[in-house]
Design an enzyme around this catalytic site. Structure first.
Site, PDB file in Angstrom:
ATOM      1  N   GLY A 111       0.793  -1.235   0.000  1.00  0.00           N
ATOM      2  CA  GLY A 111       0.000   0.000   0.000  1.00  0.00           C
ATOM      3  C   GLY A 111       0.816   1.271   0.000  1.00  0.00           C
ATOM      4  N   TYR A 163     -18.344   8.641   4.245  1.00  0.00           N
ATOM      5  CA  TYR A 163     -17.412   7.497   4.215  1.00  0.00           C
ATOM      6  C   TYR A 163     -18.134   6.247   3.682  1.00  0.00           C
ATOM      7  CZ  TYR A 163     -13.249   4.881   5.736  1.00  0.00           C
ATOM      8  OH  TYR A 163     -12.108   4.118   5.777  1.00  0.00           O
ATOM      9  N   ASP A 207      -1.221  -5.917  -7.821  1.00  0.00           N
ATOM     10  CA  ASP A 207      -2.593  -5.411  -7.839  1.00  0.00           C
ATOM     11  C   ASP A 207      -3.432  -6.451  -7.102  1.00  0.00           C
ATOM     12  OD1 ASP A 207      -5.247  -4.870  -8.367  1.00  0.00           O
ATOM     13  OD2 ASP A 207      -4.914  -4.298 -10.452  1.00  0.00           O
ATOM     14  N   VAL A 208      -3.890  -6.104  -5.911  1.00  0.00           N
ATOM     15  CA  VAL A 208      -4.559  -7.100  -5.060  1.00  0.00           C
ATOM     16  C   VAL A 208      -5.943  -7.515  -5.565  1.00  0.00           C
ATOM     17  CG1 VAL A 208      -3.267  -6.510  -2.964  1.00  0.00           C
ATOM     18  CG2 VAL A 208      -5.460  -5.351  -3.442  1.00  0.00           C
ATOM     19  N   SER A 226       1.894   8.391   2.317  1.00  0.00           N
ATOM     20  CA  SER A 226       1.175   7.153   2.632  1.00  0.00           C
ATOM     21  C   SER A 226       1.439   6.686   4.058  1.00  0.00           C
ATOM     22  CB  SER A 226       1.623   6.028   1.691  1.00  0.00           C
ATOM     23  OG  SER A 226       1.235   6.268   0.371  1.00  0.00           O
ATOM     24  N   ILE A 227       0.416   6.161   4.697  1.00  0.00           N
ATOM     25  CA  ILE A 227       0.591   5.534   6.008  1.00  0.00           C
ATOM     26  C   ILE A 227       1.639   4.430   5.886  1.00  0.00           C
ATOM     27  CG2 ILE A 227      -0.551   4.055   7.717  1.00  0.00           C
ATOM     28  CD1 ILE A 227      -3.071   5.828   7.343  1.00  0.00           C
ATOM     29  N   ILE A 234      -5.774  11.447   8.424  1.00  0.00           N
ATOM     30  CA  ILE A 234      -4.446  11.919   8.003  1.00  0.00           C
ATOM     31  C   ILE A 234      -4.544  12.331   6.542  1.00  0.00           C
ATOM     32  CG2 ILE A 234      -2.015  11.286   7.696  1.00  0.00           C
ATOM     33  CD1 ILE A 234      -2.407   9.060   9.764  1.00  0.00           C
ATOM     34  N   LYS A 247     -14.701  -1.296   6.228  1.00  0.00           N
ATOM     35  CA  LYS A 247     -13.792  -1.320   7.399  1.00  0.00           C
ATOM     36  C   LYS A 247     -14.375  -2.188   8.522  1.00  0.00           C
ATOM     37  CE  LYS A 247     -10.379   1.306   5.906  1.00  0.00           C
ATOM     38  NZ  LYS A 247      -9.177   0.634   5.361  1.00  0.00           N
ATOM     39  N   THR A 283      -3.583  12.152   3.176  1.00  0.00           N
ATOM     40  CA  THR A 283      -2.828  11.282   2.271  1.00  0.00           C
ATOM     41  C   THR A 283      -3.503  11.347   0.905  1.00  0.00           C
ATOM     42  OG1 THR A 283      -4.198   9.358   2.740  1.00  0.00           O
ATOM     43  CG2 THR A 283      -2.256   9.647   4.146  1.00  0.00           C
ATOM     44  N   LEU A 284      -2.973  10.593  -0.047  1.00  0.00           N
ATOM     45  CA  LEU A 284      -3.599  10.517  -1.371  1.00  0.00           C
ATOM     46  C   LEU A 284      -5.068  10.099  -1.240  1.00  0.00           C
ATOM     47  CD1 LEU A 284      -2.631  10.873  -4.310  1.00  0.00           C
ATOM     48  CD2 LEU A 284      -2.208   8.407  -4.380  1.00  0.00           C
TER      49      LEU A 284
HETATM   50  P1  NAD Z   1      -2.718   5.948   0.303  1.00  0.00           P
HETATM   51  O1  NAD Z   1      -3.492   6.391  -0.898  1.00  0.00           O
HETATM   52  O2  NAD Z   1      -1.348   6.465   0.445  1.00  0.00           O
HETATM   53  O3  NAD Z   1      -2.699   4.366   0.410  1.00  0.00           O
HETATM   54  C1  NAD Z   1      -3.714   3.540  -0.120  1.00  0.00           C
HETATM   55  C2  NAD Z   1      -3.008   2.505  -0.949  1.00  0.00           C
HETATM   56  O4  NAD Z   1      -3.914   1.538  -1.475  1.00  0.00           O
HETATM   57  C3  NAD Z   1      -2.258   3.120  -2.144  1.00  0.00           C
HETATM   58  O5  NAD Z   1      -0.898   2.786  -2.074  1.00  0.00           O
HETATM   59  C4  NAD Z   1      -2.913   2.440  -3.329  1.00  0.00           C
HETATM   60  O6  NAD Z   1      -2.018   2.198  -4.395  1.00  0.00           O
HETATM   61  C5  NAD Z   1      -3.349   1.127  -2.677  1.00  0.00           C
HETATM   62  N1  NAD Z   1      -4.271   0.391  -3.531  1.00  0.00           N
HETATM   63  C6  NAD Z   1      -5.473   0.780  -4.034  1.00  0.00           C
HETATM   64  N2  NAD Z   1      -5.963  -0.160  -4.860  1.00  0.00           N
HETATM   65  C7  NAD Z   1      -5.057  -1.181  -4.877  1.00  0.00           C
HETATM   66  C8  NAD Z   1      -4.974  -2.426  -5.559  1.00  0.00           C
HETATM   67  N3  NAD Z   1      -5.946  -2.848  -6.390  1.00  0.00           N
HETATM   68  N4  NAD Z   1      -3.874  -3.212  -5.343  1.00  0.00           N
HETATM   69  C9  NAD Z   1      -2.896  -2.823  -4.502  1.00  0.00           C
HETATM   70  N5  NAD Z   1      -2.920  -1.645  -3.830  1.00  0.00           N
HETATM   71  C10 NAD Z   1      -3.983  -0.836  -4.019  1.00  0.00           C
HETATM   72  O7  NAD Z   1      -3.629   6.384   1.552  1.00  0.00           O
HETATM   73  P2  NAD Z   1      -3.515   6.008   3.110  1.00  0.00           P
HETATM   74  O8  NAD Z   1      -4.335   7.025   3.790  1.00  0.00           O
HETATM   75  O9  NAD Z   1      -2.110   5.819   3.481  1.00  0.00           O
HETATM   76  O10 NAD Z   1      -4.289   4.622   3.199  1.00  0.00           O
HETATM   77  C11 NAD Z   1      -3.720   3.437   3.706  1.00  0.00           C
HETATM   78  C12 NAD Z   1      -4.723   2.684   4.573  1.00  0.00           C
HETATM   79  O11 NAD Z   1      -4.999   3.431   5.743  1.00  0.00           O
HETATM   80  C13 NAD Z   1      -6.062   2.418   3.896  1.00  0.00           C
HETATM   81  O12 NAD Z   1      -6.552   1.148   4.286  1.00  0.00           O
HETATM   82  C14 NAD Z   1      -6.934   3.497   4.502  1.00  0.00           C
HETATM   83  O13 NAD Z   1      -8.288   3.138   4.454  1.00  0.00           O
HETATM   84  C15 NAD Z   1      -6.390   3.512   5.914  1.00  0.00           C
HETATM   85  N6  NAD Z   1      -6.698   4.700   6.730  1.00  0.00           N
HETATM   86  C16 NAD Z   1      -6.464   5.957   6.254  1.00  0.00           C
HETATM   87  C17 NAD Z   1      -6.737   7.062   7.052  1.00  0.00           C
HETATM   88  C18 NAD Z   1      -6.511   8.467   6.570  1.00  0.00           C
HETATM   89  O14 NAD Z   1      -7.123   9.387   7.111  1.00  0.00           O
HETATM   90  N7  NAD Z   1      -5.647   8.694   5.589  1.00  0.00           N
HETATM   91  C19 NAD Z   1      -7.262   6.866   8.348  1.00  0.00           C
HETATM   92  C20 NAD Z   1      -7.476   5.564   8.804  1.00  0.00           C
HETATM   93  C21 NAD Z   1      -7.197   4.486   7.989  1.00  0.00           C
HETATM   94  O1  0WE Z   2      -9.949   5.122   4.413  1.00  0.00           O
HETATM   95  C1  0WE Z   2      -9.803   6.257   4.047  1.00  0.00           C
HETATM   96  C2  0WE Z   2      -9.671   6.563   2.573  1.00  0.00           C
HETATM   97  C3  0WE Z   2     -10.716   5.832   1.798  1.00  0.00           C
HETATM   98  C4  0WE Z   2     -10.762   6.086   0.314  1.00  0.00           C
HETATM   99  C5  0WE Z   2     -10.599   7.333  -0.247  1.00  0.00           C
HETATM  100  C6  0WE Z   2     -10.706   7.491  -1.626  1.00  0.00           C
HETATM  101  C7  0WE Z   2     -10.603   8.829  -2.283  1.00  0.00           C
HETATM  102  C8  0WE Z   2     -10.171   8.710  -3.738  1.00  0.00           C
HETATM  103  C9  0WE Z   2     -11.032   5.017  -0.507  1.00  0.00           C
HETATM  104  N1  0WE Z   2     -11.143   5.149  -1.846  1.00  0.00           N
HETATM  105  C10 0WE Z   2     -10.971   6.356  -2.412  1.00  0.00           C
HETATM  106  N2  0WE Z   2     -11.130   6.456  -3.760  1.00  0.00           N
HETATM  107  C11 0WE Z   2     -10.822   7.573  -4.456  1.00  0.00           C
HETATM  108  O2  0WE Z   2     -11.024   7.627  -5.689  1.00  0.00           O
HETATM  109  N3  0WE Z   2      -9.794   7.265   4.995  1.00  0.00           N
HETATM  110  C12 0WE Z   2     -10.007   6.920   6.381  1.00  0.00           C
HETATM  111  C13 0WE Z   2      -9.660   8.698   4.663  1.00  0.00           C
HETATM  112  C14 0WE Z   2     -11.040   9.260   4.518  1.00  0.00           C
HETATM  113  O3  0WE Z   2     -11.745   9.081   3.383  1.00  0.00           O
HETATM  114  C15 0WE Z   2     -12.991   9.650   3.564  1.00  0.00           C
HETATM  115  C16 0WE Z   2     -13.054  10.210   4.848  1.00  0.00           C
HETATM  116  C17 0WE Z   2     -11.810   9.945   5.467  1.00  0.00           C
HETATM  117  C18 0WE Z   2     -11.420  10.318   6.851  1.00  0.00           C
HETATM  118  C19 0WE Z   2     -14.070   9.723   2.694  1.00  0.00           C
HETATM  119  C20 0WE Z   2     -15.227  10.363   3.105  1.00  0.00           C
HETATM  120  C21 0WE Z   2     -15.317  10.916   4.373  1.00  0.00           C
HETATM  121  C22 0WE Z   2     -14.234  10.849   5.255  1.00  0.00           C
END
Ligand code: NAD
Ligand code: 0WE
Length: 261
Positions: A13, A155, A64-65, A19-20, A191, A162, A193-194
């Site tokens: 990821g 969300y 690609d998962v 990225s986290i 956080i 989740k 992130t992308l």
């Molecule tokens: P991120 O966009 O940096 O990471 C998400 C990753 O998922 C990316 O690297 C993307 O390439 C990967 N991904 C998507 N489709 C895929 C596929 N088919 N095969 C392989 N990889 C794939 O964003 P992030 O915020 O670092 O998200 C990482 C995790 O943390 C996610 O599970 C997200 O739900 C979770 N999370 C995010 C937040 C936040 O606020 N950013 C909070 C809590 C949990």
């Molecule tokens: O888990 C996440 C990210 C989830 C996510 C975000 C995107 C945006 C771009 C999954 N898929 C996509 N697809 C896209 O095309 N988070 C915890 C961050 C997040 O996402 C939200 C949040 C928060 C917080 C979406 C709506 C409301 C709050």
């Protein structure tokens, strides 16, 4: 001596330096783990390779998962390179952008399947593919968000995904327990992130989060990385099936505290 000395970790990821997964990678490198990094597709390669280089990681594999073949292939590559693996971090989530706005009841069948496939099933698929090469004392870690247990507006299907991911974490913990492998999730606060950048209203939601949380501090990827070190290391040897909140305490609050500034 580092807490992960002698352990091999594969991290899924990584997209960029926000990225986290990058917070986890850096913390694991600091603690002496041998690292392998996996990313989603060709387009991310040029972003991921320089990051891998920074932490002295020369195992970088595309996966690609959504494809069983890719999951099989990365497990095979890891077996060839490392023999056995100790730690697997799943930091992957995805839903169609259209599904992350408006009413949850408008979720399409296709959008539901996609979110569940990428964000939930992939953790199960990876666990199965790596099962034969996981060392006892190992750990699997997934990333979740509070929208799984309480409603986070917009969300939507990701909240439902989740919830399923957290339930999967418990079922996997039961499966892997006899093998001496622990399975836990980290529930991070919001956080930038992308994956959260494009979310409308993220900024004001983030501000409300910091105001409400007992610690009144934003959560960073380094905070999640440090929690992942704990869950990946022998420091958490008797903890499995848990969701560890790294959210400045936000989730314990029921009502905002208006008596303090
Ligand atoms: P991120 O966009 O940096 O990471 C998400 C990753 O998922 C990316 O690297 C993307 O390439 C990967 N991904 C998507 N489709 C895929 C596929 N088919 N095969 C392989 N990889 C794939 O964003 P992030 O915020 O670092 O998200 C990482 C995790 O943390 C996610 O599970 C997200 O739900 C979770 N999370 C995010 C937040 C936040 O606020 N950013 C909070 C809590 C949990
Ligand atoms: O888990 C996440 C990210 C989830 C996510 C975000 C995107 C945006 C771009 C999954 N898929 C996509 N697809 C896209 O095309 N988070 C915890 C961050 C997040 O996402 C939200 C949040 C928060 C917080 C979406 C709506 C409301 C709050």
């Amino acid at each position: 001596m580092g807490l992960l000395e002698g352990k091999t970790a594969l991290i899924f990821g990584l997209a960029n330096n926000r990225s986290i997964a990058w917070g986890v990678t850096q913390a694991f490198a600091r603690e002496g783990a041998t690292l392998g990094i996996s990313y989603a597709g060709e387009a991310l390669k040029r972003r991921v390779e320089p990051l891998a280089e920074k932490v002295g990681c020369d195992f970088v594999a595309e996966c690609d998962v959504s494809k069983d073949e890719d999951i099989e292939a990365v497990a095979k590559k890891a077996a060839e390179r490392f023999g056995k693996v100790d730690i697997l971090v799943h930091s992957i989530g995805f839903a169609d952008r259209n599904e992350l706005q408006g009413e949850y009841y408008n979720t399409s069948r296709k959008g539901f399947h996609l979110a569940m496939d990428i964000s939930v099933y992939s953790f199960v698929g990876l666990a199965r593919a790596f099962q034969p090469i996981l060392n006892p004392g190992g750990a699997l870690i997934s990333m979740t968000y509070y929208g799984s247990v309480k409603v986070a507006p917009n969300y939507n299907v990701m909240g439902v995904a989740k919830a399923a991911l957290e339930a999967s974490t418990r079922y996997l913990a039961n499966d892997f327990g006899p093998q001496g492998i622990r399975v836990n999730a980290i529930s991070a606060g919001p956080i930038r992130t992308l994956a959260s950048a494009g979310v409308s209203g993220f900024k004001s939601m983030h501000k409300a989060f910091v105001d409400m949380a007992p610690l009144h501090q934003p959560v960073g990827i380094e905070d999640v990385g440090n929690a992942a070190v704990f869950l990946a290391s022998d420091m958490s040897a008797r903890t499995t099936g848990e969701v560890l909140y790294v959210d400045s305490g936000y989730n314990i609050m029921g009502v905002p505290d208006v008596s303090k500034g």
